[in-house]
Design a protein around this motif. Structure first.
Motif, PDB file in Angstrom:
ATOM      1  N   GLY A  15     -23.810  23.434  66.553  1.00 41.51           N
ATOM      2  CA  GLY A  15     -24.110  24.808  66.924  1.00 41.51           C
ATOM      3  C   GLY A  15     -25.481  25.248  66.451  1.00 41.51           C
TER       4      GLY A  15
ATOM      5  N   THR B 291     -12.513  29.418  67.962  1.00 44.37           N
ATOM      6  CA  THR B 291     -13.749  29.050  68.660  1.00 44.37           C
ATOM      7  C   THR B 291     -13.462  28.211  69.905  1.00 44.37           C
TER       8      THR B 291
ATOM      9  N   GLN C 268     -25.480  30.804  66.019  1.00 46.35           N
ATOM     10  CA  GLN C 268     -24.034  30.652  66.137  1.00 46.35           C
ATOM     11  C   GLN C 268     -23.376  30.431  64.771  1.00 46.35           C
TER      12      GLN C 268
END
Length: 285
Positions: free
Chosen positions: A257, A280, A261
């Motif tokens: 990520g 997620t 993020q």
């Protein structure tokens, strides 16, 4: 961060294995910072070093702690003064918290090592960074990683930055127990690997919100503590690491990520204090 001086530490949850050897020379490491960063790209806060080493489970890892942490790590006061004891205190708090959240929670040990270590996931050396092995349910950590976090990745080597790293790894243990770790895999901005890593960041934030309730800390973490975690999360974003290694940002190669993020999901966990808010795997990330 300030431990409760009277908190009683359970040093049995952390092993100090000292300097370890890797048969056959172990991992082939590229020279200089670029080589180290390349490995961190692949495995920082990773899951299985065997994926890189090409090795399967190591036979008889030979757990032989080099020193008894119980001799020096007895109370929260010790955790405030000694780095290894701080690891013990953070691990104790993490396991105390997650035991109240996961039915049938099984504790995962942390193994401290220097240079190299044998695990049931294969052989690894310090350059891979901290990692969780789901086979033996150990978190492996060479404390020298925190110096690399500062000197090569730009995040301060501070107590709560270290705590965030450890909490992230215990997030992987929780995922292993609950089954979501199985969804890890592949590369790319929307890959299972990225979603697993971001959930572990969120779980780290959840623990941070609830840590004082475990009794190991004298008071809730300060805004400055949380900022240390956010800085560390940003430093290990895929885009940040790719740029630091001299390359262009390539979302198709993401595994953990972006910086944004990672900060966002840690913050989500911290603000909510609720593991259920760390999904997620549904919708966009």
């Amino acid at each position: 961060m300030d431990f409760d001086d009277q908190a009683q530490l359970d040093s049995s949850q952390v092993e100090n294995r000292g300097r370890g050897g890797i048969p056959g020379g172990g991992l082939a490491i590229g020279g200089g910072a670029a080589g180290i960063i390349a490995l961190i790209v692949a495995l920082v806060f990773g899951i299985n070093p065997g994926d890189i080493t090409g090795g399967g489970g190591a036979e008889n890892p030979g757990v032989q702690p080099s020193s008894d942490l119980g001799e020096k790590c007895k109370t929260g006061a010790d955790a405030d003064q000694d780095e290894q004891c701080r690891v013990v205190g953070v691990v104790n708090s993490l396991q105390d918290y997650w035991s109240t959240q996961v039915d049938g929670y099984q504790k995962a040990k942390t193994a401290l090592f220097e240079q190299g270590v044998q695990t049931e996931c294969g052989a690894a050396d310090s350059a891979v960074g901290p990692f969780y092995c789901p086979v033996d349910r150990y978190i492996y950590l060479d404390l020298s990683f925190f110096n690399q976090l500062e000197s090569q990745l730009g995040a301060a080597n501070t107590p709560f930055a270290q705590s965030y790293v450890i909490a992230h790894e215990y997030g992987h243990h929780v995922q292993n127990l609950t089954g979501t770790l199985e969804q890890s895999g592949g590369e790319g901005a929307d890959s299972g690997s990225v979603r697993v890593e971001l959930q572990a960041d969120c779980y780290a934030g959840v623990w941070a919100k609830n840590a004082v309730d475990t009794g190991f800390f004298a008071k809730p973490f300060t805004d400055a503590d949380i900022q240390e975690a956010l800085d560390a999360a940003a430093a290990v974003g895929d885009d940040s690491i790719q740029q630091k290694s001299g390359g262009q940002v390539n979302p198709d190669a993401f595994t953990h990520g972006t910086s944004e993020q990672r900060v966002t999901w840690f913050t989500n966990g911290y603000k909510s204090g609720d593991p259920a808010r760390c999904d997620t795997f549904s919708g966009s990330i």
